[in-house]
Every structure is written in structure tokens, then in C-alpha cells.
Design an enzyme around this catalytic site. Structure first.
Site, PDB file in Angstrom:
ATOM      1  NE  ARG A  34      61.166 161.955 108.134  1.00  0.00           N
ATOM      2  CZ  ARG A  34      59.920 162.267 108.415  1.00  0.00           C
ATOM      3  NH1 ARG A  34      59.611 163.498 108.756  1.00  0.00           N
ATOM      4  NH2 ARG A  34      58.977 161.350 108.383  1.00  0.00           N
ATOM      5  NE  ARG A  64      56.998 158.152 104.213  1.00  0.00           N
ATOM      6  CZ  ARG A  64      56.963 159.425 104.593  1.00  0.00           C
ATOM      7  NH1 ARG A  64      58.006 159.982 105.110  1.00  0.00           N
ATOM      8  NH2 ARG A  64      55.879 160.128 104.415  1.00  0.00           N
ATOM      9  CG  ASP A  66      57.255 162.753  99.137  1.00  0.00           C
ATOM     10  OD1 ASP A  66      57.610 162.306 100.230  1.00  0.00           O
ATOM     11  OD2 ASP A  66      56.163 163.319  98.957  1.00  0.00           O
ATOM     12  NE  ARG A 101      66.098 166.242 103.897  1.00  0.00           N
ATOM     13  CZ  ARG A 101      65.946 167.558 103.804  1.00  0.00           C
ATOM     14  NH1 ARG A 101      66.812 168.272 103.142  1.00  0.00           N
ATOM     15  NH2 ARG A 101      64.931 168.152 104.364  1.00  0.00           N
ATOM     16  CE1 TYR A 114      50.544 165.847 102.723  1.00  0.00           C
ATOM     17  CE2 TYR A 114      49.860 163.840 101.607  1.00  0.00           C
ATOM     18  CZ  TYR A 114      50.437 164.474 102.686  1.00  0.00           C
ATOM     19  OH  TYR A 114      50.905 163.732 103.748  1.00  0.00           O
TER      20      TYR A 114
END
Ligand code: 1CP
Length: 372
Positions: free
Chosen positions: A38, A34, A85, A47, A164
Site C-alpha cells: 500500500r 510488506r 496473504d 488496487r 483471525y
């Protein structure tokens, strides 16, 4: 669209590929799960302008974001990972996935009962039709990197993706997905098989598009006990490495498997056709090396939360990690899971620079011992 026939710029820095192949390296390579995302202010700024999946689907934007950590930590990262993703596979299978800011992924219509498979999922998935934007992003990024570091591709593993698709998003207990494996084992295997087929095609396509190494993320592996992991995860992880390598033949690239939480399966994972096994922080370097016996390169494994612990804690833990794993030469430094969104950018810098410094020290000591 990118021009996939144009030759890629020559690779100037292949440290991670050599480590994955089991060669001795001048220091341990490092990247961070990652690493584009973020915790980076430049990503958060992007974003504000663009939806998460819009970034994934726009090769120019995916390329830009993939390069953000490479530019910010110039010379300190030994690999880039394509911005995308794991949930693009459920999308390719026909499911709707939204990214809810502050919450994460959300499936408005998750699979509830096995009959939903036939209703909701496409029978045959052509990844080149469904996910061309990932391939284009990989090709474009590979050019934009100009050979500075290798580009990693990735896929989610079948059990994690199934979880998921049934839970409809993140979950603390995975009760719904587990209900499936216990109540509907046959249909669960059918679903896992369908997902596996897409994983294989998608991974092969990523390499053909320019990915130089691949990682398979079984992020929910540890939610299964050893018995169920052996039934519902391991066979599919095994198939992915075997089939991807067979299909690519001489073009095959090193592959990494990361089954978070599945400490009990480390020995088994090291006997599959993966070159590298990524481990979380529940392993000591000694126990991980003992379980894998030099069969694979190990990757990992500092607890990402150490990055909140201040400079002293970061230097101590990163040093312990590189010294612990470093002596075999089959090692890629990383965190034990993804970097968290609120980590200060300076903490990441200190982690990377410590890994470099200690990696060089360990290599010099090893060389001195060998020539003594
Ligand atoms: O830098 C990179 O690592 C590349 C980009 C990347 C990767 C490899 C992203 C971007 N996601 C992933 C893989 C991924 N996605 C995994 C496997 C790794 C892991 O275990 O952390 C998983 C489980 C997901 C699913 C997912 N996507 C979550 C977790 C939800 C949960 O269950 O708690 C979340 C929050 C996302 C969204 C996402 N993916 C990536 C980013 C930057 C984000 C944040 C989205 C945003 O900007 O709002």
C-alpha cells in the site's frame, strides 16, 4: 498457468541465502516486510482496478506487484516476497475472507464455538486443489525475476491464523481467540493441529513451485504470555520447520520465523529448526545476539515508524541497527514489522541505501580487523 517444468533462470544474487545459512557476507542483505503493497503508488493504482484477492489469484497480477518494489528500488532489495496473504489458508480451509478497503480482512462467518470447526472447516485440505494460484504466481514470478534476487514464500503461523478465524478480522484484545484457548484448550489444539497440517503442505508446495526461502509469520505471538506461547504457539512453529524440512529433504530452503512481540521466547525460537529468527524493535541487537548465541541468523528490526521521522532519524536508526547486528555476519536487515501504508517512498529508499552503505562500511572494518 505457468510451465513449472521449464528450468528457472540462474540466480545471480544469493546474498540473503548465504546470510541465512550463516555464511559471512560482503554486507548485510536487506528486504522489508510488506515491501510490495500500500505505500507504493504503483500498487495503489493496481488496487483501483482490482480487488485484493483478485490480485492474489491472478498470477500475472501477483507477479507484477511482487516485482514493483524490486524495480523501483533496483539493486537495493536483496529478496522479493511473493504477493499473497496469510489468510489464504483460512480460505483453503473453507472460510470466506473479504478484504475491506481501509479496514483490512473481514470474515463474515468467524468460528464462534468449537462445534463450528466441523461445520465450517474442510476435514482434508488439498493445497494443490485450493491454492494453485499461489503456486502458479510463485513459478511465474521466479521466471520474471530472471535471477535478480531470491523469491521468498510465506505462511501465517497457526496461532495467528486461529486468532483471525475466531476474531473475524483484526482485533485489539483478541478476547474471543483467547477465550477459546482458556475455555476450550483441547479443541484449540485440535484447530491448531489442523491449521498446522495445511501450513506444512502449503510451505512445501511453495518451495516446489519455486520459493527459495520461507518465512512463517506469527504476527500475534506477543498477545500470548510466555506460558501460553509455549503451549499454543511454539510447538506448532517447531512442527512447521521440522516437517517442512523433512518433507523437502535435499530440496529444503532456509526458513525464518517471526513471532512479533514474543521477546521472551527468543532463546527458545533460536533452538528450533529455523535458520533465521526475525525480531521486532523491542530487542536491542546486543540482547538478541545474547539470547540466540550465534545459533541462528537474526533478521530485523528497525521500528517501522522511524520511517516517519525524517532523514536524520532514519539514517541514525538504520546505522545503529546495522552496526549493532552487523558484526556477527549472521544478519539480514529488515524492519521490526511491516512497512506502514502512509510511509513516503523516499523514506524507504533512504532506509535501504543507508543499510547498504553502513553494511559495506562494517564489513570493510571487520575485514581490516581480521587481517590486522
Ligand atoms: O510485500 C509483502 O510483504 C507481500 C505481501 C503480504 C504479506 C507477506 C501481504 C499483502 N500480507 C502479508 C502477510 C500478512 N497479512 C500478515 C503477516 C505480516 C504482518 O504481521 O504484517 C498479516 C497479519 C496479514 C493480515 C492482513 N492482511 C492485514 C492485517 C490486518 C490486521 O489485523 O490489522 C491486512 C491489512 C491485510 C491486507 C493486505 N495484505 C497485503 C496487502 C498489501 C494488504 C492491503 C490490502 C489492500 O490492498 O487493501
Amino acid at each position: 498457468m505457468t510451465n513449472s517444468t521449464k528450468p528457472f533462470p540462474p540466480l545471480k544474487h544469493d546474498l540473503i541465502l548465504r546470510a541465512a545459512r550463516g555464511e559471512k557476507t560482503e554486507r548485510a542483505p536487506v528486504w522489508v516486510m510488506r515491501q510490495a503493497g500500500r505505500y507504493l503508488p504503483e500498487f495503489r493504482a493496481e488496487r483501483v482496478e482490482n480487488d485484493f484477492f483478485k490480485i492474489c489469484r491472478t498470477p500475472e497480477l501477483a507477479t507484477k506487484v511482487t516485482l514493483q518494489p524490486i524495480d523501483r528500488y533496483d539493486g537495493l532489495l536483496d529478496a522479493a516476497i511473493i504477493f499473497s496473504d496469510i489468510l489464504v489458508i483460512p480460505q483453503a480451509l473453507g472460510m470466506t475472507v473479504e478484504m475491506v478497503p481501509g479496514k483490512g480482512p473481514h470474515f463474515p462467518n468467524p468460528l464462534v464455538v468449537p462445534a463450528d470447526i466441523a461445520v465450517q472447516l474442510k476435514e482434508k485440505v488439498d493445497v494443490y486443489q485450493e491454492l494453485p494460484y499461489v503456486f502458479d504466481a510463485i513459478t511465474m514470478t521466479r521466471h520474471a525475476l530472471e535471477g535478480r534476487v531470491p523469491l521468498l514464500g510465506f505462511v501465517g503461523a497457526p496461532w495467528t491464523l486461529m486468532a483471525y478465524m475466531i476474531e473475524g478480522g483484526g482485533s485489539k484484545t483478541l478476547s474471543k481467540a483467547k477465550e477459546w484457548i482458556f475455555k476450550y484448550p483441547k479443541e484449540s489444539h485440535e484447530l491448531l493441529t489442523r491449521i498446522t497440517d495445511v501450513c506444512v503442505d502449503f510451505a512445501v508446495g511453495q518451495v516446489r513451485a519455486g520459493a527459495q526461502m520461507l518465512q512463517v509469520f506469527e504476527s500475534w505471538g506477543g498477545e500470548l504470555g510466555p506460558h501460553d506461547f509455549e503451549l499454543f504457539s511454539l510447538p506448532y512453529l517447531a512442527q512447521i520447520a521440522k516437517r517442512v524440512k523433512a518433507e523437502l529433504g535435499s530440496e529444503a530452503v532456509p526458513m525464518t520465523v517471526f513471532a512479533k512481540g514474543s521477546w521472551y521466547a527468543l532463546e527458545q525460537l533460536s533452538t528450533l529448526e529455523y535458520d533465521t529468527v526475525s525480531v521486532d524493535w523491542t530487542h536491542s541487537p546486543e540482547s538478541a545476539k545474547a539470547a540466540t548465541k550465534g545459533r541462528v541468523t537474526l533478521q530485523g528490526n528497525m521500528d517501522p515508524n522511524v520511517l516517519y521521522g525524517g532523514d536524520e532519524a532514519i539514517v541514525a536508526a538504520a546505522t545503529r541497527m546495522v552496526r549493532g547486528f552487523g558484526s556477527t555476519g549472521r544478519y539480514i536487515a529488515n524492519l521490526g514489522h511491516g512497512i506502514l501504508p502512509t510511509v513516503p517512498v523516499e523514506a524507504m529508499h533512504l532506509f535501504l541505501s543507508t543499510v547498504h552503505r553502513v553494511g559495506l562500511e562494517v564489513a570493510a572494518e571487520e575485514q581490516a580487523r581480521e587481517s590486522a
